[in-house]
Design a protein around this motif. Structure first.
Motif, mmCIF file in Angstrom:
data_model
loop_
_atom_site.group_PDB
_atom_site.id
_atom_site.type_symbol
_atom_site.label_atom_id
_atom_site.label_comp_id
_atom_site.label_asym_id
_atom_site.label_seq_id
_atom_site.Cartn_x
_atom_site.Cartn_y
_atom_site.Cartn_z
ATOM 1 N N GLU A 213 0.831 -1.206 0.000
ATOM 2 C CA GLU A 213 0.000 0.000 0.000
ATOM 3 C C GLU A 213 0.870 1.263 0.000
ATOM 4 O O GLU A 213 0.540 2.245 -0.665
ATOM 5 C CB GLU A 213 -0.948 -0.008 1.197
ATOM 6 C CG GLU A 213 -2.019 -1.091 1.119
ATOM 7 C CD GLU A 213 -2.778 -1.062 -0.199
ATOM 8 O OE1 GLU A 213 -3.281 0.023 -0.559
ATOM 9 O OE2 GLU A 213 -2.848 -2.107 -0.872
ATOM 10 N N VAL A 214 1.962 1.241 0.743
ATOM 11 C CA VAL A 214 2.880 2.384 0.725
ATOM 12 C C VAL A 214 3.513 2.515 -0.658
ATOM 13 O O VAL A 214 3.630 3.623 -1.197
ATOM 14 C CB VAL A 214 3.969 2.220 1.805
ATOM 15 C CG1 VAL A 214 5.099 3.242 1.601
ATOM 16 C CG2 VAL A 214 3.370 2.390 3.190
ATOM 17 N N TYR A 215 3.907 1.381 -1.234
ATOM 18 C CA TYR A 215 4.530 1.409 -2.565
ATOM 19 C C TYR A 215 3.546 1.948 -3.603
ATOM 20 O O TYR A 215 3.899 2.785 -4.443
ATOM 21 C CB TYR A 215 5.006 0.011 -2.931
ATOM 22 C CG TYR A 215 5.977 -0.037 -4.099
ATOM 23 C CD1 TYR A 215 6.617 1.101 -4.579
ATOM 24 C CD2 TYR A 215 6.272 -1.245 -4.724
ATOM 25 C CE1 TYR A 215 7.512 1.034 -5.643
ATOM 26 C CE2 TYR A 215 7.169 -1.324 -5.775
ATOM 27 C CZ TYR A 215 7.779 -0.179 -6.236
ATOM 28 O OH TYR A 215 8.662 -0.247 -7.278
ATOM 29 N N LYS A 216 2.300 1.500 -3.552
ATOM 30 C CA LYS A 216 1.295 1.992 -4.485
ATOM 31 C C LYS A 216 1.084 3.496 -4.314
ATOM 32 O O LYS A 216 0.941 4.237 -5.300
ATOM 33 C CB LYS A 216 -0.029 1.240 -4.289
ATOM 34 C CG LYS A 216 0.015 -0.206 -4.786
ATOM 35 C CD LYS A 216 -1.186 -1.014 -4.331
ATOM 36 C CE LYS A 216 -2.480 -0.501 -4.913
ATOM 37 N NZ LYS A 216 -3.626 -1.364 -4.537
ATOM 38 N N LEU A 217 1.063 3.947 -3.081
ATOM 39 C CA LEU A 217 0.905 5.374 -2.835
ATOM 40 C C LEU A 217 2.076 6.155 -3.422
ATOM 41 O O LEU A 217 1.874 7.175 -4.114
ATOM 42 C CB LEU A 217 0.798 5.633 -1.336
ATOM 43 C CG LEU A 217 0.855 7.103 -0.891
ATOM 44 C CD1 LEU A 217 -0.269 7.914 -1.516
ATOM 45 C CD2 LEU A 217 0.827 7.189 0.631
ATOM 46 N N ILE A 259 -4.506 8.682 4.338
ATOM 47 C CA ILE A 259 -4.048 8.486 5.722
ATOM 48 C C ILE A 259 -2.558 8.175 5.725
ATOM 49 O O ILE A 259 -1.779 8.740 6.511
ATOM 50 C CB ILE A 259 -4.850 7.359 6.399
ATOM 51 C CG1 ILE A 259 -6.338 7.723 6.452
ATOM 52 C CG2 ILE A 259 -4.317 7.083 7.799
ATOM 53 C CD1 ILE A 259 -7.229 6.594 6.934
ATOM 54 N N LEU A 260 -2.138 7.270 4.830
ATOM 55 C CA LEU A 260 -0.723 6.953 4.714
ATOM 56 C C LEU A 260 0.064 8.164 4.237
ATOM 57 O O LEU A 260 1.206 8.383 4.652
ATOM 58 C CB LEU A 260 -0.517 5.787 3.744
ATOM 59 C CG LEU A 260 -0.868 4.387 4.247
ATOM 60 C CD1 LEU A 260 -0.697 3.371 3.126
ATOM 61 C CD2 LEU A 260 0.009 4.009 5.440
ATOM 62 N N ALA A 261 -0.546 8.943 3.350
ATOM 63 C CA ALA A 261 0.141 10.117 2.817
ATOM 64 C C ALA A 261 0.231 11.232 3.847
ATOM 65 O O ALA A 261 1.135 12.075 3.787
ATOM 66 C CB ALA A 261 -0.578 10.623 1.563
ATOM 67 N N GLY A 262 -0.727 11.243 4.774
ATOM 68 C CA GLY A 262 -0.773 12.321 5.744
ATOM 69 C C GLY A 262 -1.090 13.650 5.099
ATOM 70 O O GLY A 262 -0.638 14.703 5.563
ATOM 71 N N ALA A 263 -1.882 13.617 4.025
ATOM 72 C CA ALA A 263 -2.185 14.845 3.285
ATOM 73 C C ALA A 263 -3.499 14.685 2.552
ATOM 74 O O ALA A 263 -3.936 13.562 2.226
ATOM 75 C CB ALA A 263 -1.065 15.159 2.289
ATOM 76 N N ASP A 264 -4.145 15.798 2.283
ATOM 77 C CA ASP A 264 -5.381 15.839 1.499
ATOM 78 C C ASP A 264 -4.986 15.912 0.032
ATOM 79 O O ASP A 264 -4.748 16.986 -0.517
ATOM 80 C CB ASP A 264 -6.210 17.056 1.913
ATOM 81 C CG ASP A 264 -7.492 17.191 1.096
ATOM 82 O OD1 ASP A 264 -7.845 16.240 0.377
ATOM 83 O OD2 ASP A 264 -8.118 18.268 1.175
ATOM 84 N N LEU A 265 -4.930 14.766 -0.606
ATOM 85 C CA LEU A 265 -4.436 14.691 -1.977
ATOM 86 C C LEU A 265 -5.449 15.167 -3.010
ATOM 87 O O LEU A 265 -5.074 15.746 -4.032
ATOM 88 C CB LEU A 265 -4.009 13.254 -2.312
ATOM 89 C CG LEU A 265 -2.929 12.643 -1.405
ATOM 90 C CD1 LEU A 265 -2.650 11.209 -1.833
ATOM 91 C CD2 LEU A 265 -1.651 13.472 -1.448
ATOM 92 N N ASP A 266 -6.732 14.892 -2.774
ATOM 93 C CA ASP A 266 -7.737 15.249 -3.778
ATOM 94 C C ASP A 266 -8.365 16.609 -3.528
ATOM 95 O O ASP A 266 -9.231 17.054 -4.286
ATOM 96 C CB ASP A 266 -8.812 14.170 -3.893
ATOM 97 C CG ASP A 266 -9.613 13.995 -2.607
ATOM 98 O OD1 ASP A 266 -9.317 14.694 -1.610
ATOM 99 O OD2 ASP A 266 -10.533 13.155 -2.607
#
Length: 559
Positions: A213-217, A259-266
């Motif tokens: 999941e981290v790799y996909k992110l 959540i993994l990113a710790g950021a609002d991506l969209d």
């Protein structure tokens, strides 16, 4: 991927009295003597120290004629965007070659290989292209202790899972992408595929444990950073921390965790467990790579790209034959900051103005390095069809397209042209892929290319494309639009060859392989050479006078 005028060139000339038939016979005889073992490094070692053509980075497409306003140059030479600040569209107007480069060194293009190719039966060529020459290369290099170069560590026989990840655990992931227009369409000779791998830190969580999941992110963040259309300088988004152009729709990606990113991506104001669009890049990558800054249109250090160039198998839907013509590997060994990138372009321009031939660090055993942090290494067929390390001169032919060309994104092409989201994470296949426009264009890319180039390749030599889409010499735009979004066909319909042409191209290329004259080109002609200059006599291409210069060429696509 032309590099017209980036460097001058010097032709080596034809081997005295040695035509294709004689060269092939000589090579076959030498190969058969003593039944020596397979050493993929032998040819490069034997030719060490031979300078040959010091400016082999000028590709053959740069010698295409522009008669009647035919312009295929626009696809590469354009207005640079993002960190690639190179604006080289003036090369559409002029053959900016050194005096030595004015004689076309790629003389293989002037050989009509139709008759030689016809002497090979369909059954024979099909048997040949369906043999695996990749696994033997892996085995041979693995058995070479102390070899410092790239040892192919992707097990193609193991295949890929439903998400495009290599089943062998190597970390490679398949990229499905739209081929660059012109010479790189299958109808012009080869099929290809691409695989990407990020360093281990991008594949593990903060605890150091492997995490898909981290790799996909992290791959989604890189996809958004590389494949999102870049603005013109001064149009809002800057390089730095990697903000995408504001106000846009962002990049469609496979479902990833904010959540993994710790950021609002969209950009919806919430942190969600799964989003499928990235409108704003975070400052840094995730997991073990949390210390790595995300930079728009720049790959992180340690990124690896693996690309195979293959024969055409007309009976495989993907057209990808088992046999490889070439295997190309690139690794980002250094990540330059914005100042260093700008300075590298300045130095390249200064060297060109002074008439200096390009100089690349490295050697065949480890690959050559460009001025922007990429190290490239490649393998090509020997006379028996086995993959061997390219010579220093053969390696130089790779460098022009991956050094200073206006259209590239961090000197690469494929990931910027990836099919968005989950559909783009699988092995290459043109079926179902629409002919979308380039970014900033209103018309489909293939249609635009055919209009501007006046044919299906830079030389207007693809008779099949001319017959299909230029009946009576006039472009049938409605037929081409069938492959565009909303049409009843796809990209494969537009740029895949017929079975007859595919086999003929395979047979003709095998003639080149047997002759081992790659220093005189890797492209071939199936008929009398037309649309190709033997000698560049005029400085002007005539495109400026004819108002046929285009400044809108983009590697990015409007999916």
């Amino acid at each position: 991927m032309r590099d017209r005028g980036v460097r001058g060139g010097r032709g080596r000339g034809r081997r005295a009295g040695l035509g294709f038939a004689a060269a092939a016979a000589s090579a076959a005889l030498a190969a058969g003597c003593g039944g020596e073992g397979y050493d993929p490094l032998a040819t490069a070692a034997a030719r060490a120290g031979r300078m040959g053509n010091p400016e082999a980075s000028i590709p053959p497409m740069c010698y295409a004629t522009t008669a009647g306003g035919a312009n295929g140059c626009w696809t590469c030479h354009t207005t640079g965007r993002g960190p690639n600040a190179l604006a080289d569209h003036e090369l559409q107007r002029a053959y900016s070659f050194s005096d030595a480069a004015r004689k076309n060194p790629w003389t293989n293009l002037f050989e009509d290989l139709s008759a030689a190719a016809a002497r090979t039966s369909d059954a024979e060529i099909l048997e040949y292209i369906r043999e695996d020459n990749y696994a033997p290369l892996r085995k041979a290099l693995s058995a070479r202790p102390g070899y410092p170069g790239y040892v192919p560590d992707l097990d193609l026989d193991a295949g890929f899972d439903e998400e495009g990840f290599a089943r062998d655990g190597s970390g490679y992931r398949a990229v499905r992408y739209k081929p660059f227009p012109g010479s790189f369409w299958p109808t012009n000779g080869s099929a290809g595929d691409v695989f990407i791998r990020l360093p281990v830190a991008f594949r593990v969580g903060a605890d150091g444990a492997p995490s898909r999941e981290v790799y996909k992110l992290n791959l989604a963040l890189l996809e958004a950073a590389i494949a999102s259309p870049s603005p013109l300088p001064g149009e809002g988004a800057g390089p730095g921390a990697g903000l995408l152009p504001e106000g846009g729709a962002g990049r469609e990606v496979e479902p990833v965790s904010e959540i993994l990113a710790g950021a609002d991506l969209d950009g919806d104001g919430a942190i969600s467990a799964a989003v499928t669009r990235i409108r704003r890049l975070p400052a840094r990558y995730a997991g073990g790579a949390a210390g790595v800054v995300v930079r728009a249109w720049v790959y992180p250090r340690g990124t690896e790209l693996l690309h195979s160039v293959r024969y055409l198998d007309p009976d495989r839907p993907s057209l990808l034959a088992a046999r490889m013509k070439e295997l190309r590997y690139a690794r980002k060994v250094e990540e330059l900051d914005d100042w260093a990138i700008a300075r590298a372009y300045e130095l390249e321009a200064e060297e060109k103005d002074e008439g200096q031939p390009p100089v690349y660090a490295g050697a065949p055993e480890v690959g050559l390095r460009n001025a922007f942090g990429w190290q490239l290494q490649a393998f090509i067929e020997d006379e028996r069809g086995r993959l061997r390390l390219q010579t220093a001169e053969e390696h130089r032919a790779c460098m022009g397209c991956h050094s200073a060309v206006g259209v590239t994104v961090d000197h690469t092409f494929s990931l910027a042209r990836k099919v968005p989201g989950a559909a783009g994470w699988r092995h290459q296949d043109l079926r179902g892929m629409p002919d979308v426009p380039q970014a900033g264009h209103a018309e489909p890319e293939v249609l635009t290319y055919l209009r501007r180039a006046h044919g299906g390749d830079d030389y207007r030599a693809n008779a099949e494309m001319l017959a299909r889409f230029f009946p009576g010499g006039v472009l049938d735009e409605e037929e081409v639009r069938r492959g565009a979004p909303g049409g009843d066909r796809d990209l494969a319909y537009l740029v895949a060859p017929s079975r007859e042409r595919a086999l003929l191209l395979d047979k003709a290329y095998r003639v080149l392989v047997r002759a081992q004259r790659f220093e005189e080109g890797r492209e071939l002609s199936l008929g009398p050479a037309k649309g190709i200059l033997r000698v560049v006599e005029e400085e002007s291409t005539g495109l400026g006078e004819g108002e046929r210069v285009f400044l809108d060429g983009r590697v990015h696509l409007a999916w």
